[in-house]
Write a protein that holds these residues in place. Sequence first.
Motif, mmCIF file in Angstrom:
data_model
loop_
_atom_site.group_PDB
_atom_site.id
_atom_site.type_symbol
_atom_site.label_atom_id
_atom_site.label_comp_id
_atom_site.label_asym_id
_atom_site.label_seq_id
_atom_site.Cartn_x
_atom_site.Cartn_y
_atom_site.Cartn_z
ATOM 1 N N ALA A 80 1.394 4.068 -50.858
ATOM 2 C CA ALA A 80 0.394 3.045 -50.547
ATOM 3 C C ALA A 80 0.679 2.335 -49.229
ATOM 4 O O ALA A 80 -0.175 1.622 -48.710
ATOM 5 C CB ALA A 80 0.326 2.022 -51.675
ATOM 6 N N ALA A 81 1.880 2.533 -48.669
ATOM 7 C CA ALA A 81 2.229 1.875 -47.408
ATOM 8 C C ALA A 81 1.936 2.745 -46.199
ATOM 9 O O ALA A 81 2.046 2.279 -45.064
ATOM 10 C CB ALA A 81 3.707 1.495 -47.405
ATOM 11 N N ALA A 82 1.561 4.008 -46.415
ATOM 12 C CA ALA A 82 1.338 4.928 -45.289
ATOM 13 C C ALA A 82 0.167 4.469 -44.439
ATOM 14 O O ALA A 82 -0.846 3.972 -44.953
ATOM 15 C CB ALA A 82 1.099 6.337 -45.808
ATOM 16 N N LEU A 83 0.300 4.622 -43.111
ATOM 17 C CA LEU A 83 -0.759 4.240 -42.189
ATOM 18 C C LEU A 83 -1.738 5.398 -42.007
ATOM 19 O O LEU A 83 -1.437 6.555 -42.326
ATOM 20 C CB LEU A 83 -0.174 3.841 -40.837
ATOM 21 C CG LEU A 83 0.831 2.687 -40.842
ATOM 22 C CD1 LEU A 83 1.240 2.344 -39.417
ATOM 23 C CD2 LEU A 83 0.247 1.460 -41.520
ATOM 24 N N ASP A 84 -2.897 5.080 -41.460
ATOM 25 C CA ASP A 84 -3.925 6.088 -41.240
ATOM 26 C C ASP A 84 -3.740 6.799 -39.909
ATOM 27 O O ASP A 84 -4.604 7.563 -39.484
ATOM 28 C CB ASP A 84 -5.320 5.441 -41.272
ATOM 29 C CG ASP A 84 -5.635 4.865 -42.645
ATOM 30 O OD1 ASP A 84 -5.091 5.401 -43.627
ATOM 31 O OD2 ASP A 84 -6.395 3.883 -42.709
ATOM 32 N N THR A 85 -2.630 6.556 -39.208
ATOM 33 C CA THR A 85 -2.351 7.199 -37.931
ATOM 34 C C THR A 85 -1.249 8.228 -38.125
ATOM 35 O O THR A 85 -0.762 8.444 -39.239
ATOM 36 C CB THR A 85 -1.913 6.154 -36.888
ATOM 37 O OG1 THR A 85 -0.652 5.610 -37.277
ATOM 38 C CG2 THR A 85 -2.926 5.028 -36.778
#
Length: 707
Positions: A487-492
């Motif tokens: 849930a902490a992963a970024l969209d980049t």
Amino acid sequence: MRRWKRPEQAGATVRVWRLRLLAGATFLLFLLFGVRLFYLQIIHGERYAQAARKQHVQKVSLASQRGRIVDRSGQELAVDLPQYYTVGVYPSKMTPSEANHLCQRLADFTGRPASHYLRRMQSRTGFRYLEWRLSEEYADELKALGLQGVVLERTSGRFYPYDRVTSQLLGYTDIEGHGISGLEIYCDSVLQGAKGWETRQRDGSGISFWDPLGGFTAPQDGGTVRTSIDIIAQEMLCQELDSALASTQAAWVAGLLVDPRTGEIIAMASLPDYDPRRPDAGDKTNHKMRPLTELMEPGSIFKIVAAAAALDQGLARPTDIYDCEAGAWRIGSRVLHDSHPYGLLSLEDVVVHSSNIGTAKIADQIGPRELYRYIVRFGFGTTTGIEFPGEGSGLLRPWDTWKDIGRANIAIGQGISVTMLQMAMSYAAIANDGILMEPRLILDWTDAGGQHHANPPREVRRVMEPETARLMQQILAQVVKRGTGRAAALDTVTAIAGKTGTAQLPNLETGGYYHNRYMASFIGFLPAHHADRVLIVTVCDPKGAYYGAQVAAPVFRRVLTRLQPADAVRRSWEAEPADLVEIPACFEAADSAAGEADAPALAASGLSLSNISRTPPAAKPDANPHRVPDLTGLTLREAVRRLTARGIRASFSGSGLVISQSLTPGEPVVKNSSCIIIASSEIPVDSVATGGPDTPRPPQSRKSGRS
């Protein structure tokens, strides 16, 4: 024969005696006056001269201004301004009804009970101060009451431009300008100036005037303290914590952002907070800077210690297998459980899936003494030395007092208390290839005499070998990629390394733990390799969902998502934000060299240097703080500054200069609303060269601003 005097002669004789008596009396009177004058002028002349000077000559104190506290780029966080009114009264000049009316009005203004002011007015002294830090608006209302005996004095007061955003960090001062809490008290010796004085004379009518021959000493203003805080990051962190507090209905939420390479604290906050203008109102526990002072059991975010110790000692490899006993393992008379019934897991997967049993078996492999040594090397059990009052040291029991279940509990982050700062610095050591830095909140300061003092980064110790730290970076990156931290992963394309943690809250009244109250955390750094940001987010006692992956990891992701565009713009500049004070407009050539050097960092964040404007336009006037600003043509940095200054959340699309915005310029500001900014590097040439009065133009100087 007796001769009788004629009446004329007798009358003359009487007059002569009268004149003689009068002359004698006059002589005696003048003699007495002479003696008295001799007594006053000669014998006690100096004594009465001093008394006369005290009545007609005064040595008047001249107030000095308290020094400033600024953020890393020079933005003022605390400053003295002549903006407040002090209210005092002569109780003897007021009727009971007037006194009650005044106290009730003050209570309406400040939130204090009217009885507080009534007690102060019952003092036997002739004059009493009732309130300070009263705004001009409230002072005007008191003047309009027309009450006898009320005295309003305009004074310099401490002004905090960012209000609650920095309240716990900066603290506040008392009526005399002395620090009471936070950085205000820690830096009091630097910020406190020296008062001056001048001699004034007073004539018979009571008018006072300066005596140029009586002496004069100019007041000396306090120094300036430059903190490591980035106010833009601070505002973004506070906004996201505020949303998390509202959505989770938690007891409190807190966050801390640090640069692992230097130990600089970039942002730090906890909510609920307090109003620095009314520090006496509300719950006093909201004054605490919880990331530094609140002790907590960390839970699973502490599992990195056992894993790092095993790898660093060569006792295990990431691929070594541990039997997690299908989710239940008996240790003595107790049973240790996992949240899921895992079987065989590698050391990497023990961390990725946050297995309690696997971590306890790793701790058994290390042994209590060696595990204790690594816990201490990571910095737990003692204060970090940060420049802030009241830092907690945590609680770490000696290793020879650990029982079997106690060793397992400590390895999984229970039975030990830490601060959020200690946890952040331990992960910073991993991100910094094994080197633990001393945290810094103050970069430098200038004292009242103008002398500059630097506070350079300080290395504490090497906690682990560089190879071990890089292995831990890879393992923590897998936690976010395929484990509990997804849930902490970024969209980049930027890789995040981090760990979730959920710990039961201890019951301090009955002992043991609550079964329905938790401390949820997520801590991570980015990029996963060569990191320059470590962020920890903690949510205490959330209602509903309570796992760190559910309530803390999303806050982590939102904060860093908002910070990335500002970080990218910052990295594209030649100088660090702290050095950007006055740079000539023709900086393109020098800037391009630095930009090429920073290209890998930008690529890692999903942005390109070619898409970032190298010559930001001159900022348009930002006149009305209660209206949505027109952001067209501004840099991302300036656009973010203007939005966050109004309490509006900024979201970005593209890079370069702003070409459109979702909120209409001129509309009334709605706090905590969102504005989507569309930016582009493709700005028509004619719009720059031939535009109207609001056309962006190359600036004469590039200010440091906030990023």
